[in-house]
Each structure stands twice: as structure tokens, then as C-alpha cells.
Design a protein around this motif. Structure first.
Motif, mmCIF file in Angstrom:
data_model
loop_
_atom_site.group_PDB
_atom_site.id
_atom_site.type_symbol
_atom_site.label_atom_id
_atom_site.label_comp_id
_atom_site.label_asym_id
_atom_site.label_seq_id
_atom_site.Cartn_x
_atom_site.Cartn_y
_atom_site.Cartn_z
ATOM 1 N N GLU A 39 0.591 -1.139 -0.315
ATOM 2 C CA GLU A 39 -0.162 0.035 -0.311
ATOM 3 C C GLU A 39 1.066 1.353 0.000
ATOM 4 O O GLU A 39 0.596 2.956 -0.377
ATOM 5 C CB GLU A 39 -1.031 0.022 1.169
ATOM 6 N N HIS A 42 -0.320 4.584 1.895
ATOM 7 C CA HIS A 42 -0.975 5.243 2.736
ATOM 8 C C HIS A 42 -1.457 5.843 3.670
ATOM 9 O O HIS A 42 -0.955 4.854 4.818
ATOM 10 C CB HIS A 42 -2.193 3.855 1.806
ATOM 11 N N VAL A 45 -3.730 3.014 6.419
ATOM 12 C CA VAL A 45 -2.974 1.997 6.238
ATOM 13 C C VAL A 45 -2.206 1.746 7.480
ATOM 14 O O VAL A 45 -1.559 0.369 8.108
ATOM 15 C CB VAL A 45 -2.385 1.121 4.913
ATOM 16 N N ILE A 74 -6.660 -3.927 4.847
ATOM 17 C CA ILE A 74 -7.673 -2.894 4.288
ATOM 18 C C ILE A 74 -9.593 -3.552 4.633
ATOM 19 O O ILE A 74 -9.967 -3.089 4.771
ATOM 20 C CB ILE A 74 -7.643 -3.313 2.551
#
Length: 154
Positions: A39, A42, A45, A74
Motif C-alpha cells: 500500500e 497510504h 493503512v 484494508i
């Protein structure tokens, strides 16, 4: 009689279980780190991933729950979204960080115990909202953190 340097059967069994638990923690950490790397940067996250990595250090017994097939960072974010939709007012839905982390733990099937109450405050606890506070930075210790402010990107 057990001679010096020999282990009795109970010690051997205990050490085997301990090694298995350590292996499970390593696997859970690797799973979380893989998802964090996928990811990129992010921020949400990263926040949840770092929370889970810290939580795992303090609660190694949770590794088995984190390793459950199909349970992801997620996925826990999607679960938070569902819960936020339930309290949505005028197209605005907000959860406190404590509520969010509680939802993450619930998503992974981890029950809070007395020891966890110190780490995660209940959402009913009073807060001083009159002055802004610095956000808590959760560190995993497993890999160097990437931190940047919005000003650095502008």
C-alpha cells in the motif's frame, strides 16, 4: 533422574510451544509488513498497520487471529467504514481513533482484555477537545518508517 544438561519432557514441550508461538508472531508480522509495503505510503493503512504491529508485540497471542486467511488491514478499514455509516449525520461520519482501533480488533476477532484497556481507551472516556494535541505516532520497530508532511509535497 534427570542429569545436568538434560531437559525433562515438560521443558521440551514448553520450549516447542514457545518456538511455535514465536514463529506465528514472525509470520503475522511478515503478513502485516507485506500489506504495508503493497500500500506504499497510504496514511490510514500505515496507521492501522503500525497499531497492529505494536499490538502484536504486547499481545503475541493475537498472532493467530491476524494470520486468519482473508483478514487484511484494508478489510478492517472497510469494516470501520461500515460502522461509520451507521452513525453518519448529514453526509458526515466520524469515528475516534479509539473507536476505530476497537473495530479493527473486533474485525480480526481479538477480544480486549484488562491489559489492553491501558493501550486503547474506551470511547466513553472524557477528552479535552479545547486544545489540539499532537497525533500519536505508532512505530513498528520492524522497518524504518516513512514520514512526511503535506508541506514537503507542495
Amino acid at each position: 533422574m534427570i542429569q545436568e544438561g538434560q531437559m525433562n519432557i515438560f521443558e521440551a514441550e514448553y520450549q516447542a510451544k514457545e518456538q511455535e508461538a514465536l514463529k506465528m508472531v514472525e509470520q503475522a508480522t511478515a503478513k502485516l509488513m507485506t500489506e504495508l509495503r503493497m500500500e506504499g505510503v497510504h496514511p490510514y493503512v500505515s496507521a492501522i498497520g503500525n497499531f497492529l504491529l505494536d499490538f502484536l508485540k504486547d499481545n503475541p497471542s493475537a498472532a493467530e487471529k491476524i494470520m486468519v486467511e482473508g483478514k487484511t488491514i484494508i478489510g478492517s478499514m472497510k469494516e470501520m467504514r461500515k460502522e461509520a455509516e451507521k452513525v453518519k449525520k448529514d453526509n458526515c461520519a466520524v469515528l475516534t481513533s479509539d473507536q476505530g482501533f476497537d473495530i479493527v480488533l473486533k474485525y480480526f476477532g481479538i477480544k480486549k482484555t484488562g491489559a489492553m484497556q491501558n493501550k486503547i481507551l474506551s470511547s466513553d472516556s472524557p477528552r479535552d477537545v479545547s486544545k489540539p494535541t499532537k497525533p500519536k505516532i505508532l512505530s513498528s520497530g520492524a522497518a524504518p518508517r516513512f514520514e512526511a508532511s503535506l508541506d514537503e509535497f507542495l
